[in-house]
Enzyme design. Structure first.
Site, PDB file in Angstrom:
ATOM      1  N   ASP A 118     -12.367 -19.097  -0.789  1.00 56.93           N
ATOM      2  CA  ASP A 118     -11.912 -18.298  -1.926  1.00 56.93           C
ATOM      3  C   ASP A 118     -10.770 -17.354  -1.591  1.00 56.93           C
ATOM      4  OD1 ASP A 118     -13.176 -16.483  -0.317  1.00 56.93           O
ATOM      5  OD2 ASP A 118     -14.719 -15.898  -1.761  1.00 56.93           O
ATOM      6  N   SER A 176     -10.674 -14.989   0.363  1.00 58.43           N
ATOM      7  CA  SER A 176     -11.089 -13.602   0.620  1.00 58.43           C
ATOM      8  C   SER A 176     -10.598 -13.110   1.974  1.00 58.43           C
ATOM      9  CB  SER A 176     -12.618 -13.479   0.530  1.00 58.43           C
ATOM     10  OG  SER A 176     -13.269 -14.398   1.388  1.00 58.43           O
ATOM     11  N   GLU A 207     -12.414  -8.785   5.230  1.00 53.74           N
ATOM     12  CA  GLU A 207     -12.814  -9.653   6.338  1.00 53.74           C
ATOM     13  C   GLU A 207     -11.822  -9.658   7.502  1.00 53.74           C
ATOM     14  OE1 GLU A 207     -13.444 -13.468   4.471  1.00 53.74           O
ATOM     15  OE2 GLU A 207     -14.548 -12.501   2.837  1.00 53.74           O
ATOM     16  N   THR A 237      -8.639 -29.064  19.529  1.00 55.41           N
ATOM     17  CA  THR A 237      -7.652 -29.837  20.283  1.00 55.41           C
ATOM     18  C   THR A 237      -6.279 -29.180  20.196  1.00 55.41           C
ATOM     19  OG1 THR A 237      -6.813 -32.074  20.667  1.00 55.41           O
ATOM     20  CG2 THR A 237      -6.975 -31.375  18.383  1.00 55.41           C
ATOM     21  N   ASN A 265     -12.699 -11.659  13.517  1.00 52.16           N
ATOM     22  CA  ASN A 265     -11.347 -11.899  13.005  1.00 52.16           C
ATOM     23  C   ASN A 265     -10.296 -10.948  13.555  1.00 52.16           C
ATOM     24  OD1 ASN A 265     -12.367 -13.944  11.377  1.00 52.16           O
ATOM     25  ND2 ASN A 265     -12.641 -12.604   9.610  1.00 52.16           N
ATOM     26  N   PRO A 300     -19.563 -18.485  13.646  1.00 52.28           N
ATOM     27  CA  PRO A 300     -20.185 -18.786  14.940  1.00 52.28           C
ATOM     28  C   PRO A 300     -19.461 -18.118  16.098  1.00 52.28           C
ATOM     29  CG  PRO A 300     -19.884 -20.784  13.630  1.00 52.28           C
ATOM     30  CD  PRO A 300     -19.127 -19.698  12.947  1.00 52.28           C
ATOM     31  N   HIS A 318     -12.273 -19.822   8.758  1.00 52.59           N
ATOM     32  CA  HIS A 318     -12.861 -18.490   8.662  1.00 52.59           C
ATOM     33  C   HIS A 318     -12.948 -18.020   7.215  1.00 52.59           C
ATOM     34  CE1 HIS A 318     -12.943 -16.805  12.958  1.00 52.59           C
ATOM     35  NE2 HIS A 318     -12.846 -18.130  13.031  1.00 52.59           N
ATOM     36  N   ARG A 377      -7.576 -22.421  11.618  1.00 44.48           N
ATOM     37  CA  ARG A 377      -8.608 -21.416  11.899  1.00 44.48           C
ATOM     38  C   ARG A 377      -8.777 -20.468  10.716  1.00 44.48           C
ATOM     39  NH1 ARG A 377     -11.151 -18.636  16.167  1.00 44.48           N
ATOM     40  NH2 ARG A 377     -11.087 -16.359  16.030  1.00 44.48           N
TER      41      ARG A 377
END
Length: 318
Positions: free
Chosen positions: A73, A75, A87, A193, A93, A162, A65, A61
């Site tokens: 990168d 970030s 972020e 899964t 997040n 999303p 993200h 994940r």
């Protein structure tokens, strides 16, 4: 002659700079500068998953993200400072991403072997691949040579990731904006899964959706009350085998047991339904498409050559 040499030297430097900017990723990128890198990362991930198998989903994940916000990168790994809002604390997040300490641990091991050589972005890409493979999923060649960003964008994280309540068209559009196809999107969604989601992410689905199996919704309602505010308890994204990377996620969708609305939307009566059905009965096909999609996603916005830097600490720029 001196003028000719000066112009010629300038042209050579210009060509070299252009080549550096356009440098391509390669799975052999560190073969000379940091031999033994990939076994080192794999060993660290394996040790971590023995202690906590759920970390595998967290790392995958984290990679997703990262790549979906201004490219792969690293970030997403940057900590906030008094003058920088990164972020990590963007709404999608905040309180949901994990695995930062594992990346830090791997980075420390790599720095001890190959000082200022391997980027945090590449470490995250390798750790995501190894997490999938060690939990039973496919293995693929990770293309390397990314460099780390010197900044991040909380606004871009809020805008580009999303939502768990997104519909099929919105999901297709979000992935298309990153150069990925609808089939890539479905394959990459199969990462669900493994891992878990908070009650706040699926509450609307189990109380409001019609395309949900009644018994499944009933079980989830036992630990996710309709009126409770906040994140709430956790539930496995795939209740059949939550710690194994397999194709059970797609079998759940066929049975109308997708935990998130964005999961179940993959089987929404459209032309791509056949892909979900195919993956539900053919794990080999899912694995092949997932691996290929991960390679494509891993190339999104990659900084190479002289762009970016190789961070010494993944949480802050040099």
């Amino acid at each position: 002659m001196a003028a000719f040499f000066s112009i010629g030297t300038f042209l050579i430097l210009l060509l070299l700079a252009s080549a550096a900017r356009g440098q391509r990723l390669s799975h052999k990128y560190y073969s000379l500068s940091c031999p033994g890198l990939q076994p080192l990362v794999r060993d660290a991930v394996q040790q971590a998953l023995r202690r906590d198998p759920s970390l595998g989903a967290g790392i995958v994940r984290l990679f997703f993200h990262d790549c979906f916000v201004n490219g792969c990168d690293a970030s997403v790994l940057l900590d906030d400072t008094p003058s920088f809002a990164g972020e990590k604390n963007a709404p999608p997040n905040m309180n949901s991403l994990r695995g930062f300490e594992l990346v830090d641990s791997i980075k420390a091991r790599v720095e001890a072997r190959c000082r200022a050589t391997v980027s945090c972005a590449d470490i995250l890409a390798l750790a995501a691949r190894d997490s999938v493979a060690l939990l039973g999923g496919p293995y693929w060649a990770v293309y390397l040579g990314r460099r780390d960003a010197r900044t991040g964008s909380r606004q871009a994280a809020a805008a580009n990731l999303p939502s768990p309540g997104a519909g099929f068209a919105a999901l297709v559009a979000a992935f298309a904006a990153k150069g990925l196809t609808a089939r890539d999107m479905i394959a990459l969604s199969g990462a669900h899964t493994i891992g878990q989601a908070r009650c706040s992410s699926f509450r609307q689905r189990i109380y409001g959706d019609r395309n949900v199996d009644a018994s499944f919704a009933g079980v989830r309602r036992q630990t996710c009350p309709q009126q409770t505010e906040g994140g709430g308890s956790l539930a496995p994204l795939d209740a059949q085998s939550p710690a194994v990377f397999d194709n059970k996620y797609f079998q759940n969708l066929v049975a109308r047991r997708g935990l998130l609305r964005s999961d179940q939307e993959l089987l929404s009566g459209g032309p791509m339904d056949s892909v979900v059905w195919h993956y539900s009965v053919n794990q080999t096909a899912f694995f092949a498409d997932f691996a290929a999609a991960m390679v494509r996603m891993g190339g999104i916005g990659a900084l190479t050559g002289s762009r970016g830097e190789v961070r010494l600490n993944c949480r802050k720029w040099n």
